[in-house]
Design an enzyme around this catalytic site. Structure first.
Site, mmCIF file in Angstrom:
data_model
loop_
_atom_site.group_PDB
_atom_site.id
_atom_site.type_symbol
_atom_site.label_atom_id
_atom_site.label_comp_id
_atom_site.label_asym_id
_atom_site.label_seq_id
_atom_site.Cartn_x
_atom_site.Cartn_y
_atom_site.Cartn_z
ATOM 1 N N SER A 31 0.841 -1.195 0.000
ATOM 2 C CA SER A 31 0.000 0.000 0.000
ATOM 3 C C SER A 31 0.873 1.241 0.000
ATOM 4 O O SER A 31 1.743 1.384 0.856
ATOM 5 C CB SER A 31 -0.855 0.077 1.271
ATOM 6 O OG SER A 31 -1.567 -1.095 1.462
ATOM 7 N N HIS A 63 -3.612 -0.608 -4.608
ATOM 8 C CA HIS A 63 -2.697 -1.697 -4.933
ATOM 9 C C HIS A 63 -2.689 -1.882 -6.459
ATOM 10 O O HIS A 63 -3.423 -2.698 -6.998
ATOM 11 C CB HIS A 63 -3.138 -3.010 -4.274
ATOM 12 C CG HIS A 63 -3.286 -2.934 -2.783
ATOM 13 N ND1 HIS A 63 -2.217 -2.968 -1.926
ATOM 14 C CD2 HIS A 63 -4.364 -2.832 -1.992
ATOM 15 C CE1 HIS A 63 -2.647 -2.889 -0.675
ATOM 16 N NE2 HIS A 63 -3.945 -2.803 -0.684
ATOM 17 N N HIS A 85 -4.083 -9.956 -0.710
ATOM 18 C CA HIS A 85 -4.097 -10.173 0.744
ATOM 19 C C HIS A 85 -5.090 -11.262 1.108
ATOM 20 O O HIS A 85 -6.095 -11.450 0.432
ATOM 21 C CB HIS A 85 -4.517 -8.880 1.461
ATOM 22 C CG HIS A 85 -3.640 -7.707 1.176
ATOM 23 N ND1 HIS A 85 -3.744 -6.978 0.016
ATOM 24 C CD2 HIS A 85 -2.632 -7.157 1.896
ATOM 25 C CE1 HIS A 85 -2.822 -6.014 0.024
ATOM 26 N NE2 HIS A 85 -2.143 -6.099 1.153
ATOM 27 N N TYR A 87 -7.216 -11.048 3.396
ATOM 28 C CA TYR A 87 -8.538 -10.478 3.698
ATOM 29 C C TYR A 87 -9.396 -10.256 2.461
ATOM 30 O O TYR A 87 -10.591 -9.987 2.563
ATOM 31 C CB TYR A 87 -8.407 -9.173 4.509
ATOM 32 C CG TYR A 87 -7.611 -8.063 3.875
ATOM 33 C CD1 TYR A 87 -8.045 -7.397 2.732
ATOM 34 C CD2 TYR A 87 -6.416 -7.639 4.453
ATOM 35 C CE1 TYR A 87 -7.313 -6.376 2.161
ATOM 36 C CE2 TYR A 87 -5.666 -6.616 3.899
ATOM 37 C CZ TYR A 87 -6.124 -5.988 2.750
ATOM 38 O OH TYR A 87 -5.402 -4.977 2.192
ATOM 39 N N GLU A 88 -8.788 -10.346 1.280
ATOM 40 C CA GLU A 88 -9.590 -10.247 0.053
ATOM 41 C C GLU A 88 -10.296 -11.567 -0.246
ATOM 42 O O GLU A 88 -11.095 -11.647 -1.183
ATOM 43 C CB GLU A 88 -8.707 -9.852 -1.132
ATOM 44 C CG GLU A 88 -8.146 -8.439 -1.011
ATOM 45 C CD GLU A 88 -7.078 -8.152 -2.052
ATOM 46 O OE1 GLU A 88 -7.436 -7.968 -3.217
ATOM 47 O OE2 GLU A 88 -5.889 -8.132 -1.694
ATOM 48 N N ALA A 115 2.708 -1.216 4.339
ATOM 49 C CA ALA A 115 2.326 -0.127 5.238
ATOM 50 C C ALA A 115 1.930 -0.784 6.552
ATOM 51 O O ALA A 115 1.344 -1.869 6.549
ATOM 52 C CB ALA A 115 1.145 0.633 4.657
ATOM 53 N N MET A 209 -1.142 -6.478 7.881
ATOM 54 C CA MET A 209 -2.009 -7.574 7.410
ATOM 55 C C MET A 209 -1.414 -8.309 6.206
ATOM 56 O O MET A 209 -2.151 -8.960 5.469
ATOM 57 C CB MET A 209 -3.375 -7.007 7.002
ATOM 58 C CG MET A 209 -4.065 -6.147 8.040
ATOM 59 S SD MET A 209 -5.561 -5.405 7.358
ATOM 60 C CE MET A 209 -5.982 -4.217 8.644
ATOM 61 N N SER A 210 -0.120 -8.185 5.986
ATOM 62 C CA SER A 210 0.447 -8.775 4.756
ATOM 63 C C SER A 210 1.819 -9.389 5.038
ATOM 64 O O SER A 210 2.126 -9.745 6.170
ATOM 65 C CB SER A 210 0.565 -7.682 3.691
ATOM 66 O OG SER A 210 1.545 -6.737 4.058
ATOM 67 N N ASN A 233 0.447 5.058 10.485
ATOM 68 C CA ASN A 233 -0.464 5.515 11.558
ATOM 69 C C ASN A 233 -0.017 4.890 12.866
ATOM 70 O O ASN A 233 0.681 3.879 12.868
ATOM 71 C CB ASN A 233 -1.906 5.074 11.247
ATOM 72 C CG ASN A 233 -2.013 3.573 11.073
ATOM 73 O OD1 ASN A 233 -1.669 3.033 10.012
ATOM 74 N ND2 ASN A 233 -2.452 2.889 12.108
ATOM 75 N N HIS A 245 -8.203 3.323 5.893
ATOM 76 C CA HIS A 245 -7.441 3.032 4.674
ATOM 77 C C HIS A 245 -7.024 4.337 3.981
ATOM 78 O O HIS A 245 -5.914 4.443 3.449
ATOM 79 C CB HIS A 245 -8.260 2.138 3.737
ATOM 80 C CG HIS A 245 -7.471 1.552 2.604
ATOM 81 N ND1 HIS A 245 -6.333 0.793 2.802
ATOM 82 C CD2 HIS A 245 -7.632 1.627 1.254
ATOM 83 C CE1 HIS A 245 -5.838 0.423 1.610
ATOM 84 N NE2 HIS A 245 -6.611 0.916 0.669
HETATM 85 N N1 HPA Z 1 -3.191 -2.123 11.504
HETATM 86 C C1 HPA Z 1 -3.085 -3.125 10.607
HETATM 87 N N2 HPA Z 1 -2.617 -2.955 9.383
HETATM 88 C C2 HPA Z 1 -2.222 -1.720 9.036
HETATM 89 C C3 HPA Z 1 -2.308 -0.632 9.907
HETATM 90 C C4 HPA Z 1 -2.815 -0.854 11.218
HETATM 91 O O1 HPA Z 1 -2.908 0.056 12.065
HETATM 92 N N3 HPA Z 1 -1.819 0.457 9.244
HETATM 93 C C5 HPA Z 1 -1.462 0.022 7.997
HETATM 94 N N4 HPA Z 1 -1.697 -1.294 7.867
#
Ligand code: HPA
Length: 273
Positions: A31, A63, A85, A87-88, A115, A209-210, A233, A245
């Site tokens: 990302s 992406h 991912h 989650y997709e 990210a 998450m990746s 973040n 996102h």
């Molecule tokens: N949590 C999970 N995945 C992420 C985050 C987060 O805060 N920021 C970017 N990808």
């Protein structure tokens, strides 16, 4: 032969036909990294992932799905957009088919970018972190019996999964890059504040998450891996953070200049064989 091995064979053959010799370094862009990476390669040759047999296409904005081969930092480098991912809704074998095909083609080493949320107030948005390890909280393994090319369980050790010499060579060049532990959760929801507190107490520095499936698949076939997170973040609840996102993509865009420099340094520091 299993269907998955057949798909990997077809994809590896298509990569060879499209680009010729395999790259020294393949980079999986996460990302927010794609926009910065696009202009980095000299003498670039591009192909849409949709034109490669069996390369699954992403379903999430941010992406972009394109492979670009060219010279970066003096190394033959392939940039892979369009990471997918768990989650997709993809099974682990799909998540790592690209990595397995890259390895079969003869790719020298793998750089995974993502990210991530930070679990430490002293690693604010914009920080770049080289993974020194991960803790997997439920992202499916590509080595499960029904997810491997041959349909057999693979038991693989993950000590020094993220190549220490590559990481240290990068950190020599870029002292602002910290080393950290990545906690991987399947998502796609962000964490609860209680989960963030738990992850920090357990010794993780980042959450995302990746990355984990690709790193494990590369280890299983002996390809050296480095992974770099851009902090986009603070984890949910830290200083009132409520991740989104949109925030992830905006922050990644705002800090892309340094990210591009570090990406280039990471490619130049990749192992030579
Ligand atoms: N949590 C999970 N995945 C992420 C985050 C987060 O805060 N920021 C970017 N990808």
């Amino acid at each position: 032969m299993s269907t998955e091995q057949t798909k990997i064979d077809a994809l590896a053959a298509a990569l060879h036909e499209t680009f010729g010799e395999a790259p020294e370094v393949a980079v999986v862009l996460g990302s927010g990294w794609k926009e910065r990476a696009a202009g980095l390669l000299d003498e670039a040759q591009r192909v849409d992932c949709a034109d490669l047999p069996g390369w699954p296409s992403p379903r999430v904005a941010g992406h972009g799905a394109e492979l670009t081969l060219g010279q970066l930092a003096g190394r033959r480098t392939l940039l892979c957009g369009g990471r997918i991912h768990s989650y997709e809704g993809y099974p682990a074998a799909d998540l790592v088919r690209g990595v397995r095909a890259l390895a079969q083609w003869g790719t020298g080493s793998l750089l995974l970018l993502n990210a991530a949320g930070s679990l430490r107030e002293d690693l604010p948005p914009g920080s770049l972190v080289a993974l020194r390890d991960h803790i997997n909280f439920g992202i499916p393994s590509p080595l499960r019996g029904d997810q491997t090319p041959e349909g057999k369980v693979e038991f693989v050790d993950l000590v020094d999964l993220y190549e220490p010499t590559w990481r240290e060579a990068l950190r020599q060049q870029c002292p602002d890059v910290e080393a950290g532990v990545y906690a991987g959760l399947p998502g796609p929801n962000y964490e609860t504040p209680a989960e963030i507190t738990m992850l920090a107490r357990l010794g993780a520095d980042l959450v995302g998450m990746s990355t984990i499936p690709e790193a494990i698949a590369a280890r299983a076939v002996g390809v050296p891996v480095l992974a770099l997170s851009m902090v986009t973040n603070l984890g949910a609840g830290l200083s009132g953070s409520r991740p989104s996102h949109g925030e992830v993509l905006d922050t990644a865009a705002a800090h892309g200049g340094r990210a591009a420099e570090v990406l280039s340094a990471a490619v130049s520091a990749a192992p030579r064989r």
